[in-house]
Design a protein around this motif. Sequence first.
Motif, PDB file in Angstrom:
ATOM      1  N   LEU A  93      -2.793   4.265   9.497  1.00  0.00           N
ATOM      2  CA  LEU A  93      -2.744   5.185   8.381  1.00  0.00           C
ATOM      3  C   LEU A  93      -3.343   4.549   7.137  1.00  0.00           C
ATOM      4  O   LEU A  93      -2.924   3.482   6.712  1.00  0.00           O
ATOM      5  CB  LEU A  93      -1.290   5.589   8.114  1.00  0.00           C
ATOM      6  N   CYS A  94      -4.287   5.232   6.530  1.00  0.00           N
ATOM      7  CA  CYS A  94      -4.946   4.722   5.331  1.00  0.00           C
ATOM      8  C   CYS A  94      -4.021   4.867   4.133  1.00  0.00           C
ATOM      9  O   CYS A  94      -3.456   5.929   3.887  1.00  0.00           O
ATOM     10  CB  CYS A  94      -6.237   5.494   5.089  1.00  0.00           C
ATOM     11  N   LEU A  95      -3.856   3.786   3.391  1.00  0.00           N
ATOM     12  CA  LEU A  95      -3.018   3.802   2.195  1.00  0.00           C
ATOM     13  C   LEU A  95      -3.839   3.987   0.921  1.00  0.00           C
ATOM     14  O   LEU A  95      -3.280   4.214  -0.139  1.00  0.00           O
ATOM     15  CB  LEU A  95      -2.216   2.506   2.094  1.00  0.00           C
ATOM     16  N   GLY A  96      -5.143   3.858   1.018  1.00  0.00           N
ATOM     17  CA  GLY A  96      -6.005   4.019  -0.144  1.00  0.00           C
ATOM     18  C   GLY A  96      -7.165   3.055  -0.089  1.00  0.00           C
ATOM     19  O   GLY A  96      -7.283   2.244   0.820  1.00  0.00           O
ATOM     20  N   GLY A  97      -8.028   3.164  -1.075  1.00  0.00           N
ATOM     21  CA  GLY A  97      -9.195   2.295  -1.099  1.00  0.00           C
ATOM     22  C   GLY A  97      -9.812   2.243  -2.474  1.00  0.00           C
ATOM     23  O   GLY A  97      -9.405   2.969  -3.385  1.00  0.00           O
ATOM     24  N   VAL A  98     -10.804   1.383  -2.608  1.00  0.00           N
ATOM     25  CA  VAL A  98     -11.510   1.218  -3.863  1.00  0.00           C
ATOM     26  C   VAL A  98     -12.987   1.014  -3.558  1.00  0.00           C
ATOM     27  O   VAL A  98     -13.332   0.333  -2.587  1.00  0.00           O
ATOM     28  CB  VAL A  98     -10.930   0.043  -4.684  1.00  0.00           C
ATOM     29  N   GLN A  99     -13.837   1.636  -4.366  1.00  0.00           N
ATOM     30  CA  GLN A  99     -15.269   1.438  -4.187  1.00  0.00           C
ATOM     31  C   GLN A  99     -15.652   0.061  -4.713  1.00  0.00           C
ATOM     32  O   GLN A  99     -15.306  -0.303  -5.838  1.00  0.00           O
ATOM     33  CB  GLN A  99     -16.070   2.519  -4.921  1.00  0.00           C
ATOM     34  N   VAL A 100     -16.350  -0.714  -3.873  1.00  0.00           N
ATOM     35  CA  VAL A 100     -16.730  -2.075  -4.244  1.00  0.00           C
ATOM     36  C   VAL A 100     -18.234  -2.241  -4.400  1.00  0.00           C
ATOM     37  O   VAL A 100     -18.695  -3.334  -4.732  1.00  0.00           O
ATOM     38  CB  VAL A 100     -16.182  -3.105  -3.222  1.00  0.00           C
TER      39      VAL A 100
END
Length: 140
Positions: A93-100
Amino acid sequence: MPSLLTRLTSGTTYPIVLAQYKNEFRGVGHEPALHWVLVVITDKATLSGPSFHAYAQTSRARRHELDTDVDVQWYTRHAHASLLDVCATVRTLCLGGVQVGTIKAADLEKLVEYLRSHPPVPSTPGWCSRDYVLELLELL
């Protein structure tokens, strides 16, 4: 491979996202056990694209009757994945992300080939899948 003129004039770019996943047993509150994946979002409607991460499989090899050794083998999973699909390549399950970062569309194939050529090789005690994704980020 696109021509140099196409690469220089192409305006289409794709976001490179670092996402955090939990496994079936541990989630928030167990951050050291969470997994990371690098995804190039080529389809914004489904938040999907090529993904890159590593996972370990452990086995216990009996050496003597009372003595056991743990053998850890690291593998990569480089496949198309969607951040919206919780059953995507990572089965979690994906908890979130950030564009890098971003990549030009014309350079995507080259990036995918480059990242796939980097195998997971533990370099320190405690090395894990997050370290692999950090190594991939350093390659960028």
